[in-house]
Every structure is written in C-alpha cells, then in structure tokens.
Design a protein around this motif. Structure first.
Motif, PDB file in Angstrom:
ATOM      1  N   SER A  32      88.971 -37.361  36.071  1.00  0.00           N
ATOM      2  CA  SER A  32      88.936 -38.667  35.395  1.00  0.00           C
ATOM      3  C   SER A  32      87.630 -39.381  35.723  1.00  0.00           C
ATOM      4  N   ILE A  33      86.973 -39.835  34.646  1.00  0.00           N
ATOM      5  CA  ILE A  33      85.726 -40.580  34.781  1.00  0.00           C
ATOM      6  C   ILE A  33      85.557 -41.381  33.495  1.00  0.00           C
ATOM      7  N   PRO A  34      85.151 -42.650  33.580  1.00  0.00           N
ATOM      8  CA  PRO A  34      84.955 -43.427  32.352  1.00  0.00           C
ATOM      9  C   PRO A  34      83.800 -42.880  31.524  1.00  0.00           C
ATOM     10  N   GLN A  35      83.879 -43.078  30.199  1.00  0.00           N
ATOM     11  CA  GLN A  35      82.786 -42.667  29.328  1.00  0.00           C
ATOM     12  C   GLN A  35      81.623 -43.641  29.409  1.00  0.00           C
ATOM     13  N   TYR A  42      81.291 -50.634  40.739  1.00  0.00           N
ATOM     14  CA  TYR A  42      81.959 -49.507  41.378  1.00  0.00           C
ATOM     15  C   TYR A  42      82.876 -48.839  40.370  1.00  0.00           C
ATOM     16  N   VAL A  43      82.908 -47.518  40.391  1.00  0.00           N
ATOM     17  CA  VAL A  43      83.735 -46.734  39.483  1.00  0.00           C
ATOM     18  C   VAL A  43      84.507 -45.709  40.311  1.00  0.00           C
ATOM     19  N   SER A  85      84.643 -43.094  45.119  1.00  0.00           N
ATOM     20  CA  SER A  85      84.093 -44.348  44.624  1.00  0.00           C
ATOM     21  C   SER A  85      82.591 -44.181  44.427  1.00  0.00           C
ATOM     22  N   TRP A  86      82.139 -44.418  43.205  1.00  0.00           N
ATOM     23  CA  TRP A  86      80.726 -44.278  42.832  1.00  0.00           C
ATOM     24  C   TRP A  86      80.171 -45.660  42.535  1.00  0.00           C
TER      25      TRP A  86
END
Length: 129
Positions: A32-35, A42-43, A85-86
């Motif tokens: 899972s990662i946002p587009q 933070y993502v 957390s990125w």
C-alpha cells in the motif's frame, strides 16, 4: 591360512544439510502506497516480505534535481508485514510536480536479500491542486 581382509576406510562421506531459511524464499512487495503525496508530509507505506523477522526499508529517488533518500528500516511481523513511515522531502527548483520512484529492500535473518518492483508516486510540491 586365510588371506587377510583389506581394511575399509573409516571416514564416511559427510554431506552438508541445507540450512533452514526460516520461511522459504524472500519476496518483498509494496502492498500500500498513495498515488499522490504532498511534499513535506509523512506517508505510511505497507510492505510484505513473506517472512516474519525480515528487515525492510524503502529507497526513494526523486525526478529532476530532487535527489534520493531512504525510510526505515522496520522489522516484519509474524505475517511478514511492516509499515514504514516515509517523510516526503524534495527540492523542486521551480517544478510544480515531481515523481518519486520507490522500491522496498528486505533482508531476512539468514542474510537473504530481495528487492520489490519500483512504484511511481506523484509528489505535489505546492499542495493539492
């Protein structure tokens, strides 16, 4: 008189047993990662390595003059999952939007390593349009 029997070698052939890998073949993927992400935010990124106890991290390369960074490492849970957390940070030098190219690296407790496929994420450098 009977002939003396020939002596047999007393060193049997030794065969190495395979070292248990603890979970099979290491195979890491981003689950899972946002587009789209906003620069300076933070993502949370979901990763699965298929094995518990693997160390996973993200490698991020930004388009243009944006540079690169890493996030993590985290250790996978009993199901092989981890959340990393990125912190999204790129210098856009006048570019409105930047691409981030993200992949995961995993290393299991036996030293086996794997890399995921690269995912492209849109970085909004001036907020959402």
């Amino acid at each position: 008189m009977q002939p003396t029997p020939a002596l047999q070698a007393t060193n049997p052939t030794v065969q190495q047993s395979p070292t248990p890998s603890g979970g099979g073949t290491l195979n890491v993927q981003i689950t899972s990662i946002p587009q789209q992400v906003v620069n300076g935010s933070y993502v949370s990124v979901g990763v699965n390595a298929g094995e518990p106890g693997a160390s996973v991290e993200l490698v991020i390369r930004y388009s243009g003059q944006g540079g690169h960074s890493t996030a993590g490492p985290q250790t996978t849970d009993g199901n092989g999952n981890a959340t990393i957390s990125w912190f999204v940070l790129t210098f856009s030098f006048g570019q409105k939007n930047v691409q981030a190219y993200v992949y995961a690296l995993a290393t299991d407790p036996n030293g086996q390593r794997a890399r995921s496929q690269t995912v492209t994420v849109q970085v909004l450098t001036r907020g959402r349009d």
